[in-house]
Design a protein around this motif. Structure first.
Motif, short mmCIF file in Angstrom:
data_model
loop_
_atom_site.label_atom_id
_atom_site.label_comp_id
_atom_site.label_asym_id
_atom_site.label_seq_id
_atom_site.Cartn_x
_atom_site.Cartn_y
_atom_site.Cartn_z
N GLU A 1 0.84 -1.18 0.00
CA GLU A 1 0.00 0.00 0.00
C GLU A 1 0.89 1.24 0.00
OE1 GLU A 1 -3.83 1.52 2.54
OE2 GLU A 1 -3.65 -0.55 1.84
N VAL A 2 0.50 2.22 -0.81
CA VAL A 2 1.24 3.47 -0.91
C VAL A 2 0.27 4.64 -0.82
CG1 VAL A 2 3.08 2.48 -2.33
CG2 VAL A 2 1.09 3.51 -3.44
N ARG A 3 0.80 5.78 -0.43
CA ARG A 3 0.04 7.03 -0.47
C ARG A 3 0.71 7.93 -1.49
NH1 ARG A 3 1.16 9.48 4.24
NH2 ARG A 3 2.54 10.97 3.20
N LEU A 4 -0.02 8.28 -2.53
CA LEU A 4 0.51 9.11 -3.60
C LEU A 4 -0.06 10.52 -3.49
CD1 LEU A 4 0.12 6.64 -6.62
CD2 LEU A 4 2.08 6.90 -5.08
N THR A 5 0.71 11.48 -3.93
CA THR A 5 0.25 12.87 -3.97
C THR A 5 0.41 13.39 -5.39
OG1 THR A 5 0.83 13.29 -1.66
CG2 THR A 5 0.60 15.21 -3.10
N PHE A 6 -0.67 13.95 -5.92
CA PHE A 6 -0.65 14.50 -7.27
C PHE A 6 -0.81 16.01 -7.21
CE2 PHE A 6 -1.86 10.12 -7.73
CZ PHE A 6 -1.21 9.70 -8.88
N THR A 7 -0.01 16.71 -7.98
CA THR A 7 -0.13 18.16 -8.05
C THR A 7 -1.08 18.52 -9.18
OG1 THR A 7 1.79 18.27 -9.54
CG2 THR A 7 2.20 18.50 -7.17
N SER A 8 -1.84 19.60 -8.99
CA SER A 8 -2.85 19.98 -9.98
C SER A 8 -3.00 21.49 -9.99
CB SER A 8 -4.18 19.31 -9.66
OG SER A 8 -4.80 19.94 -8.55
N PRO A 9 -3.64 22.04 -11.03
CA PRO A 9 -3.93 23.47 -11.05
C PRO A 9 -4.82 23.87 -9.87
CG PRO A 9 -4.27 22.49 -13.21
CD PRO A 9 -4.09 21.36 -12.25
N ARG A 10 -4.72 25.12 -9.44
CA ARG A 10 -5.48 25.59 -8.30
C ARG A 10 -6.99 25.50 -8.54
NH1 ARG A 10 -3.19 28.94 -4.35
NH2 ARG A 10 -0.95 29.26 -4.56
N GLY A 11 -7.41 25.73 -9.76
CA GLY A 11 -8.85 25.85 -10.01
C GLY A 11 -9.55 24.55 -10.34
N LEU A 12 -8.97 23.41 -10.00
CA LEU A 12 -9.59 22.14 -10.36
C LEU A 12 -10.95 21.98 -9.69
CD1 LEU A 12 -9.29 19.58 -11.98
CD2 LEU A 12 -8.01 18.56 -10.10
N GLY A 13 -11.12 22.51 -8.50
CA GLY A 13 -12.44 22.57 -7.88
C GLY A 13 -12.96 21.27 -7.33
N LEU A 14 -12.10 20.42 -6.80
CA LEU A 14 -12.56 19.19 -6.15
C LEU A 14 -13.03 19.54 -4.73
CD1 LEU A 14 -9.71 16.77 -7.26
CD2 LEU A 14 -11.99 16.98 -8.25
N GLU A 15 -14.31 19.31 -4.45
CA GLU A 15 -14.87 19.71 -3.17
C GLU A 15 -14.37 18.85 -2.02
OE1 GLU A 15 -19.21 21.38 -4.65
OE2 GLU A 15 -19.01 19.31 -4.01
N THR A 16 -13.87 17.67 -2.33
CA THR A 16 -13.52 16.73 -1.28
C THR A 16 -12.05 16.77 -0.88
OG1 THR A 16 -13.17 15.04 -2.96
CG2 THR A 16 -15.36 15.16 -1.97
N VAL A 17 -11.26 17.63 -1.53
CA VAL A 17 -9.83 17.70 -1.26
C VAL A 17 -9.53 19.00 -0.53
CG1 VAL A 17 -7.54 17.76 -2.30
CG2 VAL A 17 -9.31 16.30 -3.28
N PRO A 18 -8.84 18.96 0.62
CA PRO A 18 -8.59 20.19 1.38
C PRO A 18 -7.84 21.26 0.59
CG PRO A 18 -8.06 18.25 2.69
CD PRO A 18 -8.33 17.77 1.31
N ASP A 19 -6.84 20.85 -0.19
CA ASP A 19 -6.07 21.77 -1.01
C ASP A 19 -5.86 21.13 -2.37
OD1 ASP A 19 -4.04 23.33 -2.26
OD2 ASP A 19 -3.42 24.08 -0.29
N ASN A 20 -6.50 21.70 -3.39
CA ASN A 20 -6.48 21.09 -4.72
C ASN A 20 -5.10 21.03 -5.34
OD1 ASN A 20 -9.55 21.21 -6.57
ND2 ASN A 20 -9.30 20.97 -4.37
#
Length: 902
Positions: free
Chosen positions: A206-225
């Motif tokens: 099991e791994v925990r991955l982190t993906f970087t994305s543009p600020r305006g992606l607008g995912l409501e469930t992620v604390p910092d997009n």
């Protein structure tokens, strides 16, 4: 093994160091890796399927010569999701057969091509150089242990911490859909290896991955997009050392299949070999008519399943034992509670589970499996149910969906199937049940069973949950959808609780059966199917019963084996006679079957008895009753679904749910027009039916009359002004909730009517449907048939009733705004057919459209010139505009399509 020159170089270094002889720099550099001891120093070793060495954030995998060029199953799941975009915790991402292959100083991870095979020899070499394997990852060799084991160590961590699951691709599509700029990337510095565990037959990581994305992606469930966290769980399984005996598939019985091309079958009907997907189930007492299995199919109810719902989940799983008894097995399916053990994990591929998952908006349930592609053996299965499904059933959701949502969902289902999407991923039973709960709540409130605005009783929801679990578990047993299952029961039988307790709602729980709500409460039976059906028992018998091994006929062997040579004492071919005898009963009314590819609309919607979310052997009569029932609930809806103290958002959501149910009942009946009853029977089957039998003309006319009245009639989409004034949106304003999510504050009834009526028109005037009508006329021979002229005339009379006709005695009259929109839709469809017909439109249809426009122009002329007409300003302007558009269309040059052969 290690290359000879490398062995010699390393041996020289070792001997020199033992005798204190300085090693020349050039000799030391010839060894391409550090010593085994240096690499593994201060590491922790673990053994199981493989040996691993863990040191801080590095994990080394030891591969012996026996581990190389051997096939394993790699199952990838999301262990921690975001509840959006389909990235939900517990969902399966991919399942691949992989192989470790050494290439000089590195080890490659191959994704094995499972689709082609041939025996060793010339054909094997041909297949080998014709179809390759994908190299998914390359591991530099870290070290090699000399001696008897000759272990090769590679660092596994870089692969585990890569985007093998292609999460970035999912997120990048979201970026494109939102018209944003920027690229999704995997941030290795913010990703970490959480756990690696070894067992005798599998490795779990099991791994925990982190993906970087543009600020305006607008995912409501992620604390910092900017940094999106995703957990990935890997299961690497050893494929069975002794492959399961495979069983040939038959197109008369609906199983998922493992299909491959065997190029040794050059004298057979085709190269394809198709094995059904099934569990390895063997009788403990092979000679007994009914025996317990050597190893039962076992499901674990995960800790995530709420305690109050576990009895219904358990009952839904165990109900399948009735089907396995027909196949000769007692207690073939078992259910266990997940152990209270911190080391136990539902993601562990050794366990098949039922789990709950939390999503932000979506409602679904799925039942994927992981299969040995060599034989079709199911190795693992998981049923995943969204927790929001229960909330929707309880009536706590006031989520508003735009009018196009349901229409697009139907289109998407058909387009995904046409694009070749895996049929196992297309199950949409749960969301349909969830929104249909509105009808059940409104009806029960009208009958006084529950209070106004009250939640459905726990037992009622449990009955639905049991039916849902039966359906999804059926998938995990290998069964495909059966969208003809509901056609195996009459309306009278559906209302008989004693009958449905024994036989269920139709012949299969693999259908999408909506709640069986009766207009008369005194005739109310089970709302949801309480047990599996006769088709389910028959299908399980085909897949799991012991079949005597008998030599097949020469003709069958020739078709099945090709040039594969003589079969051994047992081979899949020796079951063909027994399997054929079972499948030959496909014409039995208890064995009705049709699946996803038969259940669509447009070109795919040929058979009116094969649809999702319909009921009984007479879908037309069922649709008429369903529309009448819903129409009777609208007038008192606000008193049934909301109570003092509740917001009007719930009323708005309930109103649109009922509108959608009403529209879908009408859409189902469009299949009668130019439709045909289909069958999968083979030549020589007892009571074999022709593959295609045209729906009788009188049934087509009855369906068309129903659509014209209920779908396009003057009273369609006419509601009390008081009700429309109360359809306000939810008024919360925070993340995940906004009044703007529901569109306008006032209810856009015209949008809903235009969307629903437009979809019905598009279905009836679809080029494929029009072509189908012409072909049906040929099959009818001397019998009467419903042709395109009758279809065009009936639609025109229904849509343009206010304009009158030469036959009408009543004067032309004003048309309401909803009616004017419908007339424009119809006019646009005819104009397009004349000026720029869609590809595949028959030339006869284009000619009839021109004739219809000419006749309609005459109607409008008479209406506008009539002294008796009572036309308001809207209608007069609309009729004048429509008359002008017709004139321009009739005078316009024709843009021919490429398909002029029709």
């Amino acid at each position: 093994s290690v290359e000879p020159d490398v062995k010699l170089a390393r041996a020289a270094v070792l001997l020199a160091s033992l005798h204190g002889i300085p090693v020349p720099a050039a000799t030391a550099q010839d060894v391409p890796w550090k010593s085994f001891g240096e690499v593994t120093r201060h590491s922790e070793a673990g053994t199981g399927l493989f040996t691993i060495y863990s040191k801080r954030d590095r994990v080394y995998l030891a591969l012996t010569p026996a581990d190389l060029d051997r096939d394993y199953l790699l199952v990838t799941q999301i262990s921690q999701g975001i509840g959006e975009l389909g990235l939900d915790g517990g969902s399966s991402v991919r399942s691949d057969v992989v192989r470790f292959h050494r290439e000089t100083d590195r080890v490659e991870l191959w994704v094995v091509n499972p689709h082609f095979r041939a025996p060793d020899g010339p054909l094997g070499r041909t297949v080998g150089y014709s179809f390759g394997h994908s190299v998914a990852h390359s591991f530099p060799i870290a070290t090699v242990r000399e001696g008897s084991s000759e272990e090769i160590l590679v660092e596994l961590s870089p692969f585990l911490l890569s985007d093998w699951a292609d999460v970035a691709g999912v997120l990048q599509r979201a970026v494109a859909a939102r018209k944003l700029t920027g690229t999704i990337g995997l941030d290795e510095r913010r990703s970490s290896l959480q756990e690696v565990r070894l067992f005798p037959t599998n490795l779990e990581a099991e791994v925990r991955l982190t993906f970087t994305s543009p600020r305006g992606l607008g995912l409501e469930t992620v604390p910092d997009n900017r940094w999106i966290p995703i957990g990935i769980h890997y299961s690497l399984l050893e494929l069975p050392a002794e492959p399961m005996r495979p069983r040939f598939a038959d197109d008369r019985v609906g199983y998922f299949v493992s299909a491959m091309k065997d190029f040794s079958r050059d004298t057979a009907d085709g190269f394809f070999v198709r094995y059904i997907n099934r569990w390895r189930l063997e009788k403990r007492d092979p000679g007994a008519a009914l025996s317990e299995p050597v190893r039962p199919i076992t499901y674990y109810i995960d800790h995530t399943v709420p305690v109050e719902w576990r009895p219904y989940v358990r009952a839904g799983i165990l109900e399948w034992n009735r089907a396995f008894e027909a196949a000769g097995f007692r207690d073939a399916v078992q259910v266990l509670d997940a152990p209270d053990d911190g080391a136990w994990s539902a993601a562990d591929a050794r366990y098949s589970t039922v789990r709950w998952t939390a999503t932000n908006r979506s409602v679904y349930a799925i039942g994927p499996t992981n299969v040995d592609p060599r034989t079709g053996e199911i190795l693992n299965a998981d049923v995943l149910i969204a927790a929001s499904w229960i909330q929707a059933w309880r009536g706590k959701s006031d989520q508003y969906l735009p009018p196009l949502a349901a229409v697009d969902a139907v289109r998407q289902q058909d387009s995904l199937l046409a694009a070749g999407a895996p049929v196992a991923a297309l199950c949409r039973f749960a969301p349909g049940l969830a929104h249909q709960a509105t009808l059940s709540r409104a009806l029960l409130a009208a009958r006084g069973v529950i209070g106004s605005g009250g939640a459905l009783p726990r037992e009622f929801i449990g009955e639905a949950l049991k039916a849902l679990v039966m359906h999804e578990v059926g998938h995990t047993l290998g069964l495909r959808h059966n969208f003809r299952g509901s056609a195996g029961i009459t309306a009278q039988q559906l209302a008989d609780r004693e009958y449905t307790a024994r036989h269920g709602h139709g012949v299969s729980v693999m259908d999408y059966s909506p709640p069986a709500v009766a207009a008369d409460g005194r005739r109310q039976g089970h709302y949801y199917s309480p047990t599996v059906g006769s088709y389910d028992r028959w299908a399980i018998t085909y897949g799991y019963a012991e079949i005597p091994a008998r030599p097949a006929s020469t003709a069958i062997l020739s078709r099945a084996k090709g040039a594969a040579g003589q079969e051994s004492a047992w081979s899949p071919e020796t079951e063909l006679n027994g399997l054929g005898a079972i499948a030959a009963d496909a014409a039995d009314p208890a064995h009705l079957y049709a699946s996803d590819e038969d259940a669509g609309f447009g070109v795919a919607g040929l058979d009116p008895t094969v649809s999702r979310y319909d009921q009984t052997d007479d879908p037309l009569a069922w649709a008429g009753e369903r529309v009448a029932l819903i129409d009777g609930l609208f007038d008192s809806l606000e008193t049934r679904v909301v109570t003092p103290g509740q917001g009007y958002g719930r009323l708005r959501a309930a109103f649109t749910d009922l509108l959608t149910d009403r529209w879908y009942a009408l859409l189902v009946t469009t299949k009668y027009i130019g439709g045909a009853y289909t069958a999968r029977d083979h030549v020589g089957d007892p009571a074999a039916r022709p593959p295609v039998v045209t729906v009788p003309a009188e049934r087509q006319r009855a369906a068309l009359a129903f659509i014209a009245r209920a779908g396009f009639g003057e009273r369609a989409y006419r509601f009390r002004p008081e009700l429309l004034s109360r359809l306000g949106p939810d008024r919360w304003m925070h993340w995940g909730a906004s009044p703007s999510a529901a569109g306008r504050v006032d209810f856009p009834l015209h949008d809903w009517a235009r969307t629903h009526q437009g979809s019905l028109l598009n279905q009836l005037l679809d080029p494929g449907v029009l072509s189908r009508i012409r072909d049906a006329e040929l099959r009818a021979g001397e019998e009467p048939a419903l042709g395109m002229p009758e279809l065009f005339a009936t639609l025109t009379d229904a849509v343009w009733a206010e304009a009158g006709s030469a036959r009408d005695r009543e004067p032309p009259r004003s048309a309401g705004s909803v009616r004017r929109d419908l007339q424009r839709l119809h006019l646009h469809a005819l104009v397009r057919m004349v000026v720029s017909p869609a590809a595949g439109t028959p030339e006869d249809a284009r000619a009839l459209a021109r004739a219809t426009l000419t006749e309609l122009a005459g109607r409008l002329d008479r209406a506008l010139g009539s002294q008796r007409a009572t036309l308001d300003d809207y209608t007069r302007a609309h009729f004048t505009d429509s008359r002008e558009r017709i004139s321009q269309a009739l005078a316009a040059p024709i843009l021919q399509t490429t398909s002029t052969g029709r």
